[in-house]
Design a protein around this motif. Structure first.
Motif, PDB file in Angstrom:
ATOM      1  N   LEU A 158       0.831  -1.206   0.000  1.00 18.90           N
ATOM      2  CA  LEU A 158       0.000   0.000   0.000  1.00 18.90           C
ATOM      3  C   LEU A 158       0.866   1.256   0.000  1.00 18.90           C
ATOM      4  O   LEU A 158       0.555   2.241  -0.678  1.00 18.90           O
ATOM      5  CB  LEU A 158      -0.929  -0.017   1.213  1.00 18.90           C
ATOM      6  N   MET A 159       1.965   1.237   0.750  1.00 20.32           N
ATOM      7  CA  MET A 159       2.889   2.367   0.744  1.00 20.32           C
ATOM      8  C   MET A 159       3.481   2.576  -0.649  1.00 20.32           C
ATOM      9  O   MET A 159       3.583   3.715  -1.139  1.00 20.32           O
ATOM     10  CB  MET A 159       4.010   2.123   1.753  1.00 20.32           C
ATOM     11  N   LEU A 160       3.869   1.490  -1.309  1.00 19.41           N
ATOM     12  CA  LEU A 160       4.468   1.598  -2.643  1.00 19.41           C
ATOM     13  C   LEU A 160       3.492   2.170  -3.660  1.00 19.41           C
ATOM     14  O   LEU A 160       3.889   2.942  -4.542  1.00 19.41           O
ATOM     15  CB  LEU A 160       4.966   0.228  -3.099  1.00 19.41           C
ATOM     16  N   MET A 161       2.226   1.815  -3.551  1.00 15.41           N
ATOM     17  CA  MET A 161       1.233   2.363  -4.475  1.00 15.41           C
ATOM     18  C   MET A 161       1.058   3.865  -4.253  1.00 15.41           C
ATOM     19  O   MET A 161       0.884   4.629  -5.205  1.00 15.41           O
ATOM     20  CB  MET A 161      -0.095   1.631  -4.313  1.00 15.41           C
ATOM     21  N   ALA A 162       1.125   4.290  -2.991  1.00 17.53           N
ATOM     22  CA  ALA A 162       1.042   5.727  -2.699  1.00 17.53           C
ATOM     23  C   ALA A 162       2.259   6.461  -3.268  1.00 17.53           C
ATOM     24  O   ALA A 162       2.132   7.560  -3.831  1.00 17.53           O
ATOM     25  CB  ALA A 162       0.938   5.953  -1.194  1.00 17.53           C
ATOM     26  N   LEU A 163       3.438   5.855  -3.155  1.00 24.44           N
ATOM     27  CA  LEU A 163       4.649   6.480  -3.675  1.00 24.44           C
ATOM     28  C   LEU A 163       4.662   6.508  -5.198  1.00 24.44           C
ATOM     29  O   LEU A 163       5.135   7.471  -5.799  1.00 24.44           O
ATOM     30  CB  LEU A 163       5.880   5.739  -3.152  1.00 24.44           C
ATOM     31  N   LEU A 164       4.165   5.462  -5.824  1.00 20.50           N
ATOM     32  CA  LEU A 164       4.041   5.450  -7.282  1.00 20.50           C
ATOM     33  C   LEU A 164       3.176   6.612  -7.748  1.00 20.50           C
ATOM     34  O   LEU A 164       3.530   7.351  -8.684  1.00 20.50           O
ATOM     35  CB  LEU A 164       3.434   4.118  -7.727  1.00 20.50           C
ATOM     36  N   SER A 165       2.066   6.800  -7.080  1.00 23.62           N
ATOM     37  CA  SER A 165       1.155   7.886  -7.424  1.00 23.62           C
ATOM     38  C   SER A 165       1.788   9.249  -7.153  1.00 23.62           C
ATOM     39  O   SER A 165       1.649  10.184  -7.953  1.00 23.62           O
ATOM     40  CB  SER A 165      -0.138   7.733  -6.616  1.00 23.62           C
TER      41      SER A 165
END
Length: 250
Positions: A158-165
């Motif tokens: 979930l953290m990685l998806m936020a950082l991707l965005s």
């Protein structure tokens, strides 16, 4: 990267204040927990004991049934956390306070990462425990093989998806555009690509990252290699965002 460009506590604190004071950003962060844990628990309560495999063929991945909804909130969190800088001249004001663009950007990324990781870990644990409470004889426990790895990995995902965005928002300077493109991308494209190119969809950020929540590996990606692929997507987006932040006018 020089020491002068590294984040400092005052800059990190100011970025935290920006997030805390913006209802849309804080709301999307709380939605990560609400969507993931809430939908998982509600689905498990409704159909969890109907039959074995009712929530999915992989029982460990099924324990995080709501992650596909939670990742949408994570994407919204990352996008809104960066988007405010590109409206109404806000970036020029931020650069007046923090002239070093790299320091400003890294501070934003670290705050997004820290909050995403913290909320992600709480979300992963509550999602697993609350969902399995409704699974009856089909329930898994934290001591079962892969359970703790999946709980930890779901939070990192979930953290990685936020950082991707966040990285993509810094690149294109529009949170709305990123959400309009990225949400369909992670929900639809991996399935289309996987069918057309023979399994290439497994290397898309969501399919790869969710491998850490699987009991049984799919194809060549194991739990940690899949999460590493998702991390590479995020690092690539953050790097592109950093170059854009350094080179474009405020």
């Amino acid at each position: 990267m020089t020491a002068a460009a590294m984040p400092t506590p005052p800059v990190l604190r100011s970025e935290w204040i920006k997030i805390r004071s913006a209802r849309s950003i804080l709301g999307s962060l709380m939605a990560v927990f609400g969507a993931t844990a809430g939908i998982t628990a509600l689905t498990a309560a409704s159909i969890g004991t109907a039959e074995e495999g009712a929530m999915g063929t992989d029982p460990l991945l099924a324990a995080f049934y709501g992650i596909n909804f939670g990742q949408i909130a994570a994407i919204a969190f990352g996008a809104t956390a960066l988007a405010g800088e590109f409206r109404n001249g806000a970036l020029a004001l931020s650069l007046t306070a923090v002239p070093n663009r790299t320091r400003l950007y890294l501070s934003k990324v670290l705050v997004v990462a820290g909050l995403g990781f913290l909320v992600g870990q709480v979300t992963g644990l509550v999602t697993f425990v609350s969902g399995q409470a409704f699974m009856g004889e089909y329930a898994l426990g934290l001591g079962d093989p892969g359970a703790l790895r999946a709980v930890f990995g779901s939070g990192v995902y979930l953290m990685l998806m936020a950082l991707l965005s966040a990285g993509l928002t810094a690149l294109v300077r529009s949170g709305t555009l990123v959400m309009c493109l990225l949400i369909p991308f992670v929900l639809i494209v991996p399935f289309v690509v996987g069918q057309v190119v023979g399994g290439a969809g497994r290397f898309m950020p969501d399919r790869a990252g969710q491998a850490v929540m699987r009991m049984n590996a799919e194809g060549s990606l194991g739990p940690w290699t899949g999460l590493a692929v998702a991390a590479l997507w995020s690092v690539g987006a953050l790097t592109a965002g950093w170059f854009a932040m350094r080179r474009r006018d405020a």
